[in-house]
Design a protein around this motif. Sequence first.
Motif, PDB file in Angstrom:
ATOM      1  N   GLU A 101      26.731 -13.227 -22.682  1.00 38.43           N
ATOM      2  CA  GLU A 101      27.742 -14.212 -23.078  1.00 38.43           C
ATOM      3  C   GLU A 101      28.912 -14.221 -22.092  1.00 38.43           C
ATOM      4  N   ARG A 102      29.300 -13.042 -21.614  1.00 36.68           N
ATOM      5  CA  ARG A 102      30.379 -12.988 -20.616  1.00 36.68           C
ATOM      6  C   ARG A 102      29.966 -13.731 -19.345  1.00 36.68           C
ATOM      7  N   ASP A 103      28.727 -13.551 -18.925  1.00 33.69           N
ATOM      8  CA  ASP A 103      28.260 -14.259 -17.727  1.00 33.69           C
ATOM      9  C   ASP A 103      28.275 -15.769 -17.938  1.00 33.69           C
ATOM     10  N   GLN A 138      31.811 -17.123 -17.746  1.00 33.84           N
ATOM     11  CA  GLN A 138      32.310 -17.174 -16.370  1.00 33.84           C
ATOM     12  C   GLN A 138      31.701 -18.328 -15.584  1.00 33.84           C
ATOM     13  N   ALA A 144      28.908 -18.867 -26.462  1.00 31.91           N
ATOM     14  CA  ALA A 144      29.702 -19.161 -25.264  1.00 31.91           C
ATOM     15  C   ALA A 144      30.125 -20.629 -25.240  1.00 31.91           C
ATOM     16  N   VAL A 152      37.077 -13.762 -24.760  1.00 39.04           N
ATOM     17  CA  VAL A 152      36.682 -12.379 -24.578  1.00 39.04           C
ATOM     18  C   VAL A 152      35.530 -12.076 -25.530  1.00 39.04           C
ATOM     19  N   VAL A 153      34.621 -11.245 -25.067  1.00 40.32           N
ATOM     20  CA  VAL A 153      33.475 -10.834 -25.887  1.00 40.32           C
ATOM     21  C   VAL A 153      33.517  -9.315 -26.010  1.00 40.32           C
TER      22      VAL A 153
END
Length: 505
Positions: free
Chosen positions: A254-256, A259, A301, A322-323
């Motif tokens: 999810e962070r990827d 971004q 996301a 933020v995750v």
Amino acid sequence: MRDRVRRLLDRVRRVERRELAEFTAWLETTTNFVHLTGLVAVPVLIVLVTAASNSVNLLPFVLFPPLASGTFTLFSDPEGQYADPWRFTLGLTVGALCGSLAVVAAIATGLTTPGAREILSVVSPLAAGFAVFLTAAVTWAFDIEEPSAFSTALLALLIPTAASAPYRPLALYVIFTAAASGTVAGAFVFWRDTVYERRADILYRSTESANRVLVPSLGDETTVTAMLAGRIAGETGTVVLADVVDSETVAAAERDLLQDSAPSAAAAPDDAATRQDAVSVGLDTPETDERDPAAVAAPSAARLEGLAERVTATTGAQCEQVVATGDVPAEVIDATALELDCDLIATAYEGTDGQLSPFITSLFRGSVDVLAHEPVDRHRSEWSTVLVPVRRASDVAHEMLAFAGRLAGPGGVTLATCIGPEGDRRRAESMLANLAETCEFDVETRVSRLEVEPFIERTAPRFDLVLMGASRDRSTASRIVSPPTFERVGELETDMAVVDRNVRY
């Protein structure tokens, strides 16, 4: 042994920080702040005046009673009728002058013999009466009525006069009274203008808080709560949208995606929002998605990105996503807020029959201030009128007022309290006035004889939002005997938010 000493020192530091935080919260109440100032300022000023008076060959101690009482009146009630530095200085000086003129008249008429009172003796009753009459007439005529003026007038009768120069001690007494009262008045003006009038900026953390607001992504009500958070943070603040998952692999995916997300990802379909809700609270997702972390993370996301764009476009606040991962969502949210230096956690209200959910209860016991929002209209994005019912002046009351001021339009904040006997009205009005004076915006105050529950239930429909305190500062026994207001009120026809102020140790 070294580890034991280190643990002991850490415990002592935590106790010191806790005591300091509790003292700071206690000091945020205007009455406590004013009383503490009077406790410190009056002795210090008397010390300075005494040190200066020791250089005068006079009995300066006769001036101390009215000077001390007048000083305490100034600092203990800076908004009162007699908290006027000019009235204070002129009143004491005119009183000293009138008393001195009474002594001069007594000497001229033979009522008093110069040099007969080098040691204090009997004072002429006629001179005392004339001193009071002259003081009352002059202060009334020039509208400088000051209670301490009568004290300085009568104390002039105790000034010892010498046969060779009977009027010199009286002149020194008047000059010393003017100088001493002027010094006290100058100190009061400096304190009032630089400290008291700016106490909201200097003392109250609430006026500086909520510039970074963390919003947990928990369900459908996250959108309206995020809008509320954006209004509180303002155009200069930041809303942090937080998603909590129980898998580090999904979190990394999810962070990827966050971004590398494209603008088209902002418009996530409704089923994606539902999928995100499941992931956020750690529920089971379809088996095919579990084998593909990117597929599991994509709806979350997309929803965060879409919500961030809507919050920024509507409120002007900047947004971050933020995750985080963890098994206990409340602990993860609290730790994330601390790590990201957030001042407030704004979350959707969870509870049944007035009882808070374990998630909200755990947040209330955390280290960051919490606002639990229960919306009626899930499409609302503005709150132009806000009702703030309070039981007493406190740091939570100041924080709720600060939030209300950021949310409401001009004249849209109403501060209210409920009383029992009519005799409590003046004290309640004074309490509300002290709270309202710290605000840079207009605040309407209201005192009601109704019980707090029917008052809120009847008044709430006129407002867009009702802000209430969580009453976490009360003891467990007190909360059992008298549950917090938000637990006692029925279902309201308007949005409600419960504010809990936590202290970081």
